[in-house]
Design a protein around this motif. Structure first.
Motif, mmCIF file in Angstrom:
data_model
loop_
_atom_site.group_PDB
_atom_site.id
_atom_site.type_symbol
_atom_site.label_atom_id
_atom_site.label_comp_id
_atom_site.label_asym_id
_atom_site.label_seq_id
_atom_site.Cartn_x
_atom_site.Cartn_y
_atom_site.Cartn_z
ATOM 1 N N LEU A 270 0.827 -1.207 0.000
ATOM 2 C CA LEU A 270 0.000 0.000 0.000
ATOM 3 C C LEU A 270 0.863 1.260 0.000
ATOM 4 C CD1 LEU A 270 -2.860 -1.130 2.428
ATOM 5 C CD2 LEU A 270 -3.051 -0.747 -0.047
ATOM 6 N N LYS A 271 1.951 1.215 0.744
ATOM 7 C CA LYS A 271 2.890 2.345 0.798
ATOM 8 C C LYS A 271 3.490 2.559 -0.602
ATOM 9 C CE LYS A 271 7.015 3.880 3.394
ATOM 10 N NZ LYS A 271 8.083 3.858 2.384
ATOM 11 N N PHE A 272 3.901 1.460 -1.223
ATOM 12 C CA PHE A 272 4.501 1.493 -2.559
ATOM 13 C C PHE A 272 3.509 2.077 -3.575
ATOM 14 C CE2 PHE A 272 5.317 -0.549 -6.678
ATOM 15 C CZ PHE A 272 6.668 -0.280 -6.858
ATOM 16 N N LEU A 273 2.261 1.570 -3.552
ATOM 17 C CA LEU A 273 1.229 2.066 -4.472
ATOM 18 C C LEU A 273 0.940 3.549 -4.232
ATOM 19 C CD1 LEU A 273 -1.367 -0.858 -4.589
ATOM 20 C CD2 LEU A 273 -0.093 0.042 -6.536
ATOM 21 N N GLY A 274 0.945 3.934 -2.952
ATOM 22 C CA GLY A 274 0.712 5.340 -2.594
ATOM 23 C C GLY A 274 1.769 6.254 -3.206
ATOM 24 N N GLU A 275 3.004 5.756 -3.257
ATOM 25 C CA GLU A 275 4.103 6.561 -3.825
ATOM 26 C C GLU A 275 4.073 6.567 -5.354
ATOM 27 O OE1 GLU A 275 7.501 4.630 -2.148
ATOM 28 O OE2 GLU A 275 7.073 5.345 -0.113
ATOM 29 N N LYS A 276 3.658 5.454 -5.952
ATOM 30 C CA LYS A 276 3.810 5.290 -7.399
ATOM 31 C C LYS A 276 2.562 5.634 -8.208
ATOM 32 C CE LYS A 276 7.999 3.377 -7.431
ATOM 33 N NZ LYS A 276 9.134 4.020 -8.105
ATOM 34 N N ASN A 277 1.383 5.515 -7.573
ATOM 35 C CA ASN A 277 0.136 5.717 -8.301
ATOM 36 C C ASN A 277 -0.709 6.778 -7.592
ATOM 37 O OD1 ASN A 277 -2.459 5.562 -9.415
ATOM 38 N ND2 ASN A 277 -2.299 3.358 -9.813
ATOM 39 N N PRO A 278 -0.813 7.982 -8.179
ATOM 40 C CA PRO A 278 -1.531 9.084 -7.495
ATOM 41 C C PRO A 278 -3.046 8.939 -7.529
ATOM 42 C CG PRO A 278 -0.758 9.792 -9.655
ATOM 43 C CD PRO A 278 -0.267 8.390 -9.478
ATOM 44 N N ASN A 279 -3.581 7.972 -8.291
ATOM 45 C CA ASN A 279 -5.039 7.840 -8.416
ATOM 46 C C ASN A 279 -5.671 7.278 -7.148
ATOM 47 O OD1 ASN A 279 -5.128 8.634 -11.223
ATOM 48 N ND2 ASN A 279 -4.151 6.680 -11.672
ATOM 49 N N GLU B 132 5.360 2.798 -16.214
ATOM 50 C CA GLU B 132 4.784 3.190 -14.904
ATOM 51 C C GLU B 132 3.357 2.651 -14.754
ATOM 52 O OE1 GLU B 132 4.722 7.411 -14.710
ATOM 53 O OE2 GLU B 132 6.882 7.611 -14.359
ATOM 54 N N ARG B 133 2.743 2.286 -15.871
ATOM 55 C CA ARG B 133 1.350 1.825 -15.844
ATOM 56 C C ARG B 133 1.195 0.473 -15.148
ATOM 57 N NH1 ARG B 133 -1.946 4.869 -19.154
ATOM 58 N NH2 ARG B 133 -3.434 3.203 -19.615
ATOM 59 N N ARG B 134 2.341 -0.134 -14.775
ATOM 60 C CA ARG B 134 2.267 -1.420 -14.050
ATOM 61 C C ARG B 134 1.971 -1.244 -12.555
ATOM 62 N NH1 ARG B 134 7.836 -0.442 -14.449
ATOM 63 N NH2 ARG B 134 9.174 -1.088 -12.695
ATOM 64 N N PHE B 135 2.037 -0.010 -12.056
ATOM 65 C CA PHE B 135 1.862 0.208 -10.612
ATOM 66 C C PHE B 135 0.371 0.236 -10.250
ATOM 67 C CE2 PHE B 135 6.070 2.427 -11.406
ATOM 68 C CZ PHE B 135 6.819 1.313 -11.042
ATOM 69 N N LEU B 136 -0.243 -0.939 -10.373
ATOM 70 C CA LEU B 136 -1.680 -1.106 -10.125
ATOM 71 C C LEU B 136 -1.890 -2.163 -9.058
ATOM 72 C CD1 LEU B 136 -2.779 -1.227 -13.877
ATOM 73 C CD2 LEU B 136 -2.798 0.759 -12.369
ATOM 74 N N MET B 137 -3.027 -2.093 -8.385
ATOM 75 C CA MET B 137 -3.257 -2.987 -7.251
ATOM 76 C C MET B 137 -3.379 -4.453 -7.656
ATOM 77 S SD MET B 137 -6.042 -2.778 -4.157
ATOM 78 C CE MET B 137 -5.568 -1.278 -3.336
ATOM 79 N N PHE B 138 -3.799 -4.744 -8.906
ATOM 80 C CA PHE B 138 -3.932 -6.164 -9.270
ATOM 81 C C PHE B 138 -2.602 -6.802 -9.675
ATOM 82 C CE2 PHE B 138 -5.801 -4.064 -13.204
ATOM 83 C CZ PHE B 138 -4.710 -4.281 -14.037
ATOM 84 N N ASN B 139 -1.516 -6.015 -9.635
ATOM 85 C CA ASN B 139 -0.175 -6.586 -9.796
ATOM 86 C C ASN B 139 0.470 -6.696 -8.418
ATOM 87 O OD1 ASN B 139 -0.521 -6.641 -12.598
ATOM 88 N ND2 ASN B 139 0.135 -4.506 -12.782
#
Length: 282
Positions: A128-137, A150-157
């Motif tokens: 969650l920390k990683f996603l928070g840093e990489k994906n602003p959505n 950068e489009r790989r930084f999604l929760m289903f990965n």
């Protein structure tokens, strides 16, 4: 895009029958997403059992790995015993050697993940920390505004964690000593040439850096990106993303078998699964 899960059970039954008729296959392996992410939760357990039972009809060992759709349905601690993955601390990575010349390494692409682990687990919090840093959505499965890889930084990965990286390094060291050819298997693809950016492992570069240190890895196989793909990376390693059974409209199939030689793996596909010759330096 229609997902034909009900039909995919028939695809599996056809596959097992075909594999058994072949009589020379050493094992079968399944690349995750064993059940639909939209399967009603009260039916999840039975759905997984049903599919695993079909695999058990194969005359030989059946190996499994976890995919995101599996984890939407069941937490890791329930899923791993069902998939016969003997696990320490919920880990789902392992290796096996069907013949002395070959070693198969199964990676856990949801080791660091926001799905599957308990909410307060260190691996969930790290993800969650990683996603928070990489994906602003706000919606972490949305790649809106993310560019290129950068489009790989999604929760289903997900990502391969530090312990698993160390383990992979040790296994590849051992395989080199034993002069084995290695096939790396992971639900989530590792090479941008073989899959869409939205389907790649978060730390695919880090994993490939380890793999590229050695000459023993010849082929990487993956699932996740359901339409499939094939690429050869800068080190001559083949990356083959397999077409998914759950994309099969009724009346079609997607499975195959691999003939292993000294200098190539030859995937013989059925239906939507494309046949692929993967040649390499022995």
């Amino acid at each position: 895009m229609g997902w034909y899960y009900r039909h995919s059970l028939l695809v599996l039954q056809n596959a097992v029958q075909r594999w058994n008729n072949h009589q020379k296959l050493k094992f079968v392996i399944h690349f995750g997403d064993i059940v639909d992410g939209f399967c009603p939760k009260d039916q999840s357990l039975e759905a997984v059992k049903k599919v695993v039972n079909e695999f058990e009809k194969f005359n030989g060992p059946a190996y499994h790995m976890i995919g995101n759709h599996c984890l939407y349905n069941l937490p890791r601690h329930m899923l791993l015993p069902l998939l016969k993955i003997s696990s320490v601390d919920g880990r789902a990575y392992y290796d096996f050697s069907p013949t002395p010349e070959y070693r198969f390494v199964v990676l856990d692409g949801y080791d660091i993940s926001a799905i599957g682990w308990p909410h307060n687990h260190p691996n969930t919090l790290e993800a969650l920390k990683f996603l928070g840093e990489k994906n602003p959505n706000t919606e972490k499965n949305s790649p809106a505004g993310l560019v290129g890889l950068e489009r790989r930084f999604l929760m289903f990965n997900g990502a391969v964690g530090k312990e698993q990286i160390k383990w992979l390094d040790a296994v590849l060291q051992d395989a080199t000593k034993l002069n084995q050819k290695v096939v790396v298997c992971c639900h989530v693809p590792l090479d941008p040439g073989s899959a869409s950016p939205e389907a790649l492992l978060w730390n695919c570069n880090e994993v490939m850096d380890v793999i590229h240190r050695y000459n023993c890895v010849k082929v990487c196989l993956a699932g996740h990106d359901h339409q499939g793909g094939h690429s050869i990376d800068t080190h001559g390693i083949h990356h083959r993303v397999l077409e998914a059974a759950l994309e099969c409209p009724p009346g079609t199939d997607a499975f195959g078998h691999i003939d292993a030689y000294d200098d190539r793996l030859s995937l013989v596909g059925t239906g939507r699964m494309q046949s692929t010759d993967m040649c390499f330096t022995p």
